[in-house]
Scaffold this motif. Structure first.
Motif, mmCIF file in Angstrom:
data_model
loop_
_atom_site.group_PDB
_atom_site.id
_atom_site.type_symbol
_atom_site.label_atom_id
_atom_site.label_comp_id
_atom_site.label_asym_id
_atom_site.label_seq_id
_atom_site.Cartn_x
_atom_site.Cartn_y
_atom_site.Cartn_z
ATOM 1 N N MET A 50 0.975 -1.171 0.121
ATOM 2 C CA MET A 50 -0.025 -0.043 -0.187
ATOM 3 C C MET A 50 0.807 1.209 0.053
ATOM 4 N N GLN A 51 0.342 2.179 -0.952
ATOM 5 C CA GLN A 51 1.383 3.336 -0.791
ATOM 6 C C GLN A 51 0.653 4.274 0.288
ATOM 7 N N ILE A 52 1.547 5.081 1.153
ATOM 8 C CA ILE A 52 1.319 5.622 2.234
ATOM 9 C C ILE A 52 1.978 6.944 2.403
ATOM 10 N N THR A 53 1.306 7.887 3.030
ATOM 11 C CA THR A 53 2.217 9.118 3.595
ATOM 12 C C THR A 53 2.745 8.751 4.904
ATOM 13 N N LEU A 54 4.058 9.473 5.342
ATOM 14 C CA LEU A 54 4.667 8.968 6.525
ATOM 15 C C LEU A 54 3.829 9.522 7.450
ATOM 16 N N LYS A 55 3.024 10.746 7.314
ATOM 17 C CA LYS A 55 2.063 10.886 8.581
ATOM 18 C C LYS A 55 1.322 9.888 8.757
ATOM 19 N N ARG A 56 0.708 9.331 7.932
ATOM 20 C CA ARG A 56 -0.427 8.166 7.971
ATOM 21 C C ARG A 56 0.267 6.797 8.561
ATOM 22 N N LEU A 57 1.397 6.567 8.061
ATOM 23 C CA LEU A 57 2.213 5.563 8.435
ATOM 24 C C LEU A 57 2.586 5.750 10.069
ATOM 25 N N ILE B 222 8.829 0.166 2.928
ATOM 26 C CA ILE B 222 9.645 0.684 2.032
ATOM 27 C C ILE B 222 9.731 2.313 1.909
ATOM 28 N N ALA B 223 10.779 3.166 1.872
ATOM 29 C CA ALA B 223 11.142 4.414 1.910
ATOM 30 C C ALA B 223 11.789 4.800 0.925
ATOM 31 N N VAL B 224 11.130 5.360 -0.099
ATOM 32 C CA VAL B 224 11.727 5.916 -1.371
ATOM 33 C C VAL B 224 12.224 7.258 -1.287
ATOM 34 N N THR B 225 13.572 7.462 -1.708
ATOM 35 C CA THR B 225 14.257 8.661 -1.489
ATOM 36 C C THR B 225 13.283 9.806 -2.529
ATOM 37 N N ALA B 226 13.179 10.857 -1.693
ATOM 38 C CA ALA B 226 12.695 12.097 -2.464
ATOM 39 C C ALA B 226 13.529 12.516 -3.655
ATOM 40 N N VAL C 267 15.068 9.044 -12.941
ATOM 41 C CA VAL C 267 14.184 8.750 -14.178
ATOM 42 C C VAL C 267 12.667 8.576 -13.903
ATOM 43 N N ILE C 268 12.239 8.292 -12.976
ATOM 44 C CA ILE C 268 11.056 8.212 -12.267
ATOM 45 C C ILE C 268 10.813 9.096 -11.136
ATOM 46 N N LYS C 269 9.646 9.824 -11.382
ATOM 47 C CA LYS C 269 9.309 10.710 -10.009
ATOM 48 C C LYS C 269 8.916 9.853 -8.717
ATOM 49 N N GLU C 270 9.201 10.582 -7.729
ATOM 50 C CA GLU C 270 9.287 9.875 -6.384
ATOM 51 C C GLU C 270 7.643 9.193 -6.205
ATOM 52 N N ARG C 271 6.743 9.902 -6.153
ATOM 53 C CA ARG C 271 5.406 9.195 -6.048
ATOM 54 C C ARG C 271 5.081 8.004 -7.082
ATOM 55 N N GLU C 272 5.592 8.043 -8.191
ATOM 56 C CA GLU C 272 5.689 6.911 -9.186
ATOM 57 C C GLU C 272 6.358 5.705 -8.535
ATOM 58 N N ARG C 273 7.644 6.050 -8.080
ATOM 59 C CA ARG C 273 8.517 5.023 -7.666
ATOM 60 C C ARG C 273 7.920 4.395 -6.462
ATOM 61 N N ALA C 274 7.356 5.097 -5.478
ATOM 62 C CA ALA C 274 6.434 4.750 -4.203
ATOM 63 C C ALA C 274 5.326 3.862 -4.691
ATOM 64 N N PHE C 275 4.609 4.045 -5.681
ATOM 65 C CA PHE C 275 3.657 3.517 -6.071
ATOM 66 C C PHE C 275 4.029 2.190 -6.564
ATOM 67 N N SER C 276 5.140 2.111 -7.743
ATOM 68 C CA SER C 276 5.775 0.882 -8.226
ATOM 69 C C SER C 276 6.168 -0.115 -7.038
ATOM 70 N N ALA C 277 7.039 0.228 -6.107
ATOM 71 C CA ALA C 277 7.090 -0.655 -4.877
ATOM 72 C C ALA C 277 6.241 -1.140 -4.352
ATOM 73 N N SER C 278 5.174 -0.282 -4.024
ATOM 74 C CA SER C 278 3.924 -0.672 -3.193
ATOM 75 C C SER C 278 3.201 -1.590 -3.913
ATOM 76 N N GLN C 279 3.458 -2.002 -5.092
ATOM 77 C CA GLN C 279 2.523 -3.035 -5.916
ATOM 78 C C GLN C 279 3.093 -4.611 -5.830
ATOM 79 N N LEU C 280 4.457 -4.391 -5.279
ATOM 80 C CA LEU C 280 4.869 -5.632 -5.172
ATOM 81 C C LEU C 280 4.633 -6.429 -3.504
ATOM 82 N N ARG C 281 4.433 -7.787 -4.082
ATOM 83 C CA ARG C 281 3.613 -8.493 -3.017
ATOM 84 C C ARG C 281 4.521 -8.568 -1.622
#
Length: 162
Positions: free
Chosen positions: A1-8, A55-59, A73-87
């Motif tokens: 799940m993609q999440i904000t630090l505040k929510r986490l 997983i914490a993706v570097t800004a 190459v890929i913007k931060e929110r998209e990198r976090a989204f991609s990582a969040s999709q892994l099982r």
């Protein structure tokens, strides 16, 4: 799940009540590739049954400083989204911090997990991360998967195109 630090951070009490170990991986995760996938699968195993992998993706602003022109190459929110999709990944977020030290203090993971390339590697950042782990009761764990890096992939593609 993609999440904000505040929510986490709001969920951390519930996550810790679950009883499983908490693992934290930090990195660029730019151009998500099989090396990342193997590493994160191994990291999840380190967390054990019922464990949670964060997983914490570097800004972007911090990654551009450390990796140079054209990165990420890929913007931060998209990198976090991609990582969040892994099982193997339970939560993925964009880290607002330049290093993992602040995250270690906030999240207080049982395990801070890095790749095997850090086995014989010592940097001022890593020393500070180890100190933060000692202060919070966590430990550094290393996966043993073969290293593959986005930087090496980009270098290979550039050389092939020239």
């Amino acid at each position: 799940m993609q999440i904000t630090l505040k929510r986490l951070l709001k969920l951390m009490g519930d996550i810790k009540k679950g009883g499983g170990k908490i693992g934290l991986c930090c990195g660029a995760y730019d151009l998500l590739h099989p090396g990342h996938m193997r590493h994160l699968k191994s990291a999840k195993k380190i967390c054990g049954a019922g464990g949670v992998l964060i997983i914490a993706v570097t800004a972007d602003k911090h990654l551009a400083k450390s990796k140079g022109v054209g990165r990420p190459v890929i913007k931060e929110r998209e990198r976090a989204f991609s990582a969040s999709q892994l099982r193997s990944v339970d939560y993925a977020l964009v880290s607002p911090y330049e290093t993992a030290v602040e995250l270690i203090h906030l999240i207080r993971p049982d395990y801070f997990i890095k790749g095997r390339d850090f086995m014989d590697y010592e940097t001022p950042y890593l020393r500070r991360e180890k100190e933060a782990l000692k202060e919070t009761g966590g430990e550094l764990r290393l996966t043993t998967d073969e290293k593959l890096s986005t930087t090496e992939i980009i270098r290979y593609i550039k050389n092939k195109l020239e």
